[in-house]
Design an enzyme around this catalytic site. Structure first.
Site, mmCIF file in Angstrom:
data_model
loop_
_atom_site.group_PDB
_atom_site.id
_atom_site.type_symbol
_atom_site.label_atom_id
_atom_site.label_comp_id
_atom_site.label_asym_id
_atom_site.label_seq_id
_atom_site.Cartn_x
_atom_site.Cartn_y
_atom_site.Cartn_z
ATOM 1 N N HIS A 168 -35.133 41.586 -30.560
ATOM 2 C CA HIS A 168 -35.967 42.152 -31.994
ATOM 3 C C HIS A 168 -36.991 41.004 -32.094
ATOM 4 O O HIS A 168 -37.055 39.771 -31.596
ATOM 5 C CB HIS A 168 -34.771 42.006 -32.798
ATOM 6 C CG HIS A 168 -34.133 40.639 -33.255
ATOM 7 N ND1 HIS A 168 -32.894 40.497 -34.061
ATOM 8 C CD2 HIS A 168 -34.718 39.256 -33.338
ATOM 9 C CE1 HIS A 168 -32.826 39.242 -34.245
ATOM 10 N NE2 HIS A 168 -33.899 38.246 -33.827
ATOM 11 N N ASP A 199 -39.504 37.321 -42.125
ATOM 12 C CA ASP A 199 -38.179 38.005 -42.411
ATOM 13 C C ASP A 199 -37.291 37.525 -43.532
ATOM 14 O O ASP A 199 -37.472 36.290 -43.841
ATOM 15 C CB ASP A 199 -37.406 38.532 -41.383
ATOM 16 C CG ASP A 199 -37.223 37.204 -40.376
ATOM 17 O OD1 ASP A 199 -37.326 36.312 -40.879
ATOM 18 O OD2 ASP A 199 -36.889 37.342 -39.212
ATOM 19 N N GLU A 243 -35.208 45.420 -35.483
ATOM 20 C CA GLU A 243 -34.104 45.755 -34.426
ATOM 21 C C GLU A 243 -34.358 46.732 -33.471
ATOM 22 O O GLU A 243 -35.048 47.697 -33.812
ATOM 23 C CB GLU A 243 -32.843 46.096 -35.275
ATOM 24 C CG GLU A 243 -32.625 44.909 -36.292
ATOM 25 C CD GLU A 243 -31.807 43.782 -35.585
ATOM 26 O OE1 GLU A 243 -32.109 43.256 -34.521
ATOM 27 O OE2 GLU A 243 -30.859 43.102 -35.972
ATOM 28 N N ASN A 266 -31.336 40.177 -28.582
ATOM 29 C CA ASN A 266 -31.390 41.725 -28.243
ATOM 30 C C ASN A 266 -33.008 42.200 -28.221
ATOM 31 O O ASN A 266 -33.189 43.446 -28.426
ATOM 32 C CB ASN A 266 -30.827 42.360 -29.339
ATOM 33 C CG ASN A 266 -31.227 42.146 -30.712
ATOM 34 O OD1 ASN A 266 -32.210 41.467 -30.814
ATOM 35 N ND2 ASN A 266 -30.874 43.060 -31.635
HETATM 36 P P1 PGA Z 1 -33.667 31.673 -32.249
HETATM 37 O O1 PGA Z 1 -33.649 32.998 -32.705
HETATM 38 O O2 PGA Z 1 -34.791 30.840 -32.405
HETATM 39 O O3 PGA Z 1 -32.435 30.953 -32.948
HETATM 40 O O4 PGA Z 1 -32.987 31.869 -30.720
HETATM 41 C C1 PGA Z 1 -34.813 34.101 -32.437
HETATM 42 C C2 PGA Z 1 -34.374 35.409 -32.989
HETATM 43 O O5 PGA Z 1 -33.335 35.815 -33.370
HETATM 44 O O6 PGA Z 1 -35.676 35.867 -33.257
#
Ligand code: PGA
Length: 234
Positions: A135, A74, A140, A133
């Site tokens: 995702h 991404d 999303e 959340n």
């Molecule tokens: P994080 O992010 O590894 O910093 O918890 C995960 C994500 O948002 O996909």
């Protein structure tokens, strides 16, 4: 714990460091089996200890990633290449350079990206973190399984969770993500989950409904390995 589908493996490790070792073991085994592995690479905080462990093994001559292709998961929209918030830059610094990887596919133009991944023969492995959340990449909620590689608008939850990465700099509101269709087509998927703040969303991911409203739950239809630390599960 509830019933996990047949294809899903859940490994619980004592802490983030043990998680990193287990994930590095899995990735090294995959590369040993297929030295020209194509791997979709998440940024975010969770996989960083894993990448450090892989870099350590590469430096010690215990692993060879020179034929691996790293595929970007991404990216934010509207950043210059030298912007400190570039996720391409983060992937280069944390994964590509330290592991000695020479082949990459950058997420720039969705159609070109999908074509380049297809030309490689698809994804062997998708290495993913779990958004607070639910995702995956920037798929999303809601993101149906057929969601293509595309530009998206980030949710308030993702803007908030991404804020910690950038030291007070604003989080871009637009982004591009590898599609759910591509992630779900990977021959193997690995979800890394660390920390008590992920406990609720991990339970829902593995034990709740499989729904576009929680994109990570759709991984249960793939050959999925979840590696979580005790804080995220117990
Ligand atoms: P994080 O992010 O590894 O910093 O918890 C995960 C994500 O948002 O996909």
């Amino acid at each position: 714990m509830g019933n996990l589908p047949a294809g899903v493996t859940l490994k619980i490790e004592a802490d983030a460091q043990a998680l990193a070792h287990a994930a590095a073991d899995l990735i090294c085994a995959a590369v040993q089996q297929k030295p020209d592995l194509s791997i979709l690479v998440a940024t975010g905080n969770t996989p960083m200890p894993t990448y450090a462990e892989l870099a350590r093994r590469a430096a010690a001559g215990q692993a060879d990633f020179s034929r691996v292709t790293a595929v970007q998961l991404d990216e934010y929209l509207g950043l210059t290449d030298d912007d400190p918030r570039s996720l391409w830059g983060w992937m280069q610094r944390s994964f590509v350079a330290p592991l000695g990887i020479t082949r990459t596919i950058r997420l720039h133009v969705p159609e070109e990206f999908d074509r380049d991944v297809a030309a490689l023969g698809g994804l062997d492995l998708a290495l993913l973190g779990l958004g607070p959340n639910g995702h995956l990449g920037f798929n999303e909620p809601p993101s149906p399984p057929e969601s293509p590689t595309r530009t998206v608008t980030l949710t308030p939850e993702s803007l908030e969770s991404n804020r910690v990465y950038w030291n007070g700099l604003a989080v871009p509101t637009g982004a591009m993500t590898a599609g759910m269709n591509l992630i779900l087509s990977a021959r193997q998927t690995v979800l890394l989950v660390s920390g008590a703040h992920k406990r609720g969303i991990l339970r829902c991911t593995l034990e709740g409904d499989q729904t576009p409203n929680l994109p990570a739950s759709l991984l249960r239809r793939t050959a999925l390995t979840v590696i979580a630390d005790e804080a995220a599960w117990l």
